[in-house]
Design a protein around this motif. Structure first.
Motif, PDB file in Angstrom:
ATOM      1  N   ASP A 195       0.835  -1.194   0.000  1.00  0.00           N
ATOM      2  CA  ASP A 195       0.000   0.000   0.000  1.00  0.00           C
ATOM      3  C   ASP A 195       0.875   1.250   0.000  1.00  0.00           C
ATOM      4  O   ASP A 195       2.106   1.176  -0.059  1.00  0.00           O
ATOM      5  N   ALA A 196       0.224   2.414   0.069  1.00  0.00           N
ATOM      6  CA  ALA A 196       0.950   3.684  -0.039  1.00  0.00           C
ATOM      7  C   ALA A 196       1.989   3.837   1.074  1.00  0.00           C
ATOM      8  O   ALA A 196       3.114   4.301   0.830  1.00  0.00           O
ATOM      9  N   ALA A 197       1.632   3.447   2.298  1.00  0.00           N
ATOM     10  CA  ALA A 197       2.561   3.584   3.420  1.00  0.00           C
ATOM     11  C   ALA A 197       3.784   2.693   3.230  1.00  0.00           C
ATOM     12  O   ALA A 197       4.918   3.107   3.495  1.00  0.00           O
ATOM     13  N   PHE A 198       3.562   1.464   2.747  1.00  0.00           N
ATOM     14  CA  PHE A 198       4.690   0.558   2.545  1.00  0.00           C
ATOM     15  C   PHE A 198       5.558   1.027   1.391  1.00  0.00           C
ATOM     16  O   PHE A 198       6.788   0.893   1.423  1.00  0.00           O
ATOM     17  N   LYS A 199       4.935   1.578   0.343  1.00  0.00           N
ATOM     18  CA  LYS A 199       5.712   2.104  -0.780  1.00  0.00           C
ATOM     19  C   LYS A 199       6.640   3.220  -0.322  1.00  0.00           C
ATOM     20  O   LYS A 199       7.804   3.302  -0.738  1.00  0.00           O
ATOM     21  N   GLU A 200       6.129   4.104   0.545  1.00  0.00           N
ATOM     22  CA  GLU A 200       6.969   5.192   1.049  1.00  0.00           C
ATOM     23  C   GLU A 200       8.122   4.639   1.882  1.00  0.00           C
ATOM     24  O   GLU A 200       9.258   5.106   1.783  1.00  0.00           O
ATOM     25  N   LYS A 201       7.828   3.624   2.698  1.00  0.00           N
ATOM     26  CA  LYS A 201       8.891   3.007   3.499  1.00  0.00           C
ATOM     27  C   LYS A 201       9.917   2.324   2.594  1.00  0.00           C
ATOM     28  O   LYS A 201      11.123   2.366   2.862  1.00  0.00           O
ATOM     29  N   SER A 202       9.438   1.734   1.500  1.00  0.00           N
ATOM     30  CA  SER A 202      10.334   1.098   0.536  1.00  0.00           C
ATOM     31  C   SER A 202      11.273   2.125  -0.089  1.00  0.00           C
ATOM     32  O   SER A 202      12.471   1.885  -0.247  1.00  0.00           O
ATOM     33  N   PHE A 203      10.699   3.284  -0.456  1.00  0.00           N
ATOM     34  CA  PHE A 203      11.530   4.345  -1.028  1.00  0.00           C
ATOM     35  C   PHE A 203      12.592   4.809  -0.040  1.00  0.00           C
ATOM     36  O   PHE A 203      13.747   5.060  -0.417  1.00  0.00           O
ATOM     37  N   GLU A 204      12.216   4.930   1.229  1.00  0.00           N
ATOM     38  CA  GLU A 204      13.181   5.358   2.246  1.00  0.00           C
ATOM     39  C   GLU A 204      14.308   4.339   2.381  1.00  0.00           C
ATOM     40  O   GLU A 204      15.477   4.712   2.538  1.00  0.00           O
ATOM     41  N   ARG A 205      13.953   3.066   2.334  1.00  0.00           N
ATOM     42  CA  ARG A 205      14.981   2.021   2.415  1.00  0.00           C
ATOM     43  C   ARG A 205      15.905   2.084   1.209  1.00  0.00           C
ATOM     44  O   ARG A 205      17.124   1.909   1.329  1.00  0.00           O
ATOM     45  N   MET A 206      15.336   2.347   0.038  1.00  0.00           N
ATOM     46  CA  MET A 206      16.150   2.473  -1.161  1.00  0.00           C
ATOM     47  C   MET A 206      17.109   3.654  -1.045  1.00  0.00           C
ATOM     48  O   MET A 206      18.272   3.574  -1.438  1.00  0.00           O
ATOM     49  N   ARG A 207      16.628   4.754  -0.491  1.00  0.00           N
ATOM     50  CA  ARG A 207      17.491   5.927  -0.307  1.00  0.00           C
ATOM     51  C   ARG A 207      18.629   5.607   0.660  1.00  0.00           C
ATOM     52  O   ARG A 207      19.764   6.072   0.482  1.00  0.00           O
ATOM     53  N   GLU A 208      18.342   4.828   1.694  1.00  0.00           N
ATOM     54  CA  GLU A 208      19.387   4.414   2.643  1.00  0.00           C
ATOM     55  C   GLU A 208      20.459   3.587   1.936  1.00  0.00           C
ATOM     56  O   GLU A 208      21.660   3.781   2.161  1.00  0.00           O
ATOM     57  N   LEU A 209      20.013   2.653   1.085  1.00  0.00           N
ATOM     58  CA  LEU A 209      20.970   1.836   0.344  1.00  0.00           C
ATOM     59  C   LEU A 209      21.821   2.700  -0.583  1.00  0.00           C
ATOM     60  O   LEU A 209      23.021   2.454  -0.755  1.00  0.00           O
ATOM     61  N   CYS A 210      21.196   3.716  -1.179  1.00  0.00           N
ATOM     62  CA  CYS A 210      21.953   4.636  -2.038  1.00  0.00           C
ATOM     63  C   CYS A 210      23.033   5.352  -1.238  1.00  0.00           C
ATOM     64  O   CYS A 210      24.174   5.510  -1.697  1.00  0.00           O
ATOM     65  N   LYS A 211      22.685   5.788  -0.025  1.00  0.00           N
ATOM     66  CA  LYS A 211      23.654   6.491   0.827  1.00  0.00           C
ATOM     67  C   LYS A 211      24.788   5.566   1.264  1.00  0.00           C
ATOM     68  O   LYS A 211      25.898   6.015   1.529  1.00  0.00           O
ATOM     69  N   GLU A 212      24.484   4.270   1.352  1.00  0.00           N
ATOM     70  CA  GLU A 212      25.506   3.286   1.731  1.00  0.00           C
ATOM     71  C   GLU A 212      26.376   2.890   0.545  1.00  0.00           C
ATOM     72  O   GLU A 212      27.226   2.010   0.661  1.00  0.00           O
TER      73      GLU A 212
END
Length: 270
Positions: A195-212
């Protein structure tokens, strides 16, 4: 004595996560609408051959993906995007050319591929970790965070995944893929899960991986995702890589193609 794979690995520039050299992938599909034993016997008795069609899914593609980069792949259905991802993951062998990979890969090419429907979500997390090359101890250290990220209703993590909704199934699969701390993460439309909330959390996790500084390759029809997450993009069309560049400009060209149906002049004969 070094193996051929070891020697190839040495040839890969340490700055590169993936190097693709003149890759082509061709396969045949059966055109028969009814594949029955009776039809096969009748065809053999008449000396007829199976009607097949040769598909050139990827054509002479060369590409370098540096460590720490986020590459987006766009293109219409049948462009060869998923075939390319499966080849990078080692699932499909090249017909010609080669792919060199430097690092541990985590894949999410179709949600839950590799999951055992009869096992619980918790047991499938263990299977996913083992498939990613982790030890049991490493998996146990990550299990709680994976379960927390998936955010399933109470008790479902210990039920067979065949009882899950498609959204729940997707949450667990995505959580496993992004929490295995991969060097290279391959995602094929996975960010559409939940759902929308999980998609946003997924994007945040992706951004974390990018920073790593993880290397990420994303196939997506959600073009804004490519613009928001990727630093480079490629556009595939009928097995060819038509364009490579910054996501904003490439997506703009691709959208023009979708609306008008005409390729850029320099690419019309590709």
């Amino acid at each position: 004595m070094q193996s051929e794979s070891d020697l190839e690995q040495e040839m890969l520039d340490s700055k590169l996560a993936v190097k693709i050299e003149e890759l082509s992938i061709t396969y045949k599909i059966n055109l028969e609408s009814k594949r029955t034993l009776k039809n096969a016997v009748m065809r053999a008795s008449k000396g007829q051959k199976i009607k097949t069609k040769t598909v050139e899914a990827v054509k002479n593609l060369s590409l370098e993906v540096p460590h720490g980069s986020v590459l987006g792949i766009v293109g219409s259905n049948g462009a060869g995007k998923s075939t390319l991802m499966r080849a990078i993951a080692g699932i499909l062998p090249p017909t010609s050319g080669r792919i060199l990979v430097n690092g541990k890969i985590s894949t999410l090419l179709a949600l839950g591929v590799g999951f055992n429907p009869a096992l619980s979500g918790r047991d499938n997390i263990i299977l996913g970790g083992l498939a990613a090359g982790l030890t049991r101890e490493e998996i146990e250290d990550k299990t709680d965070s994976i379960i927390e990220f998936a955010a399933l209703p109470d008790g479902f993590i210990d039920l067979p995944v065949r009882t899950y909704s498609s959204g729940m199934y997707g949450r667990v699969a995505f959580s496993v893929a992004v929490n295995m701390t991969p060097d290279i993460l391959l995602l094929d439309e996975a960010l559409s899960a939940g759902d929308a909330a999980f998609k946003e959390k997924s994007f945040e996790r992706m951004r974390e991986l990018c920073k790593e500084a993880r290397t990420i390759i994303i196939v997506s029809h959600a073009l804004q995702t490519v613009i928001d997450l990727c630093d480079t993009a490629i556009w595939m069309h009928k097995g060819n890589m038509l364009q490579k560049g910054k996501p904003e400009g490439l997506v703009e060209d691709y959208l023009k193609f979708l609306k008008v149906g005409l390729l850029p002049t320099a690419l019309e004969d590709v």
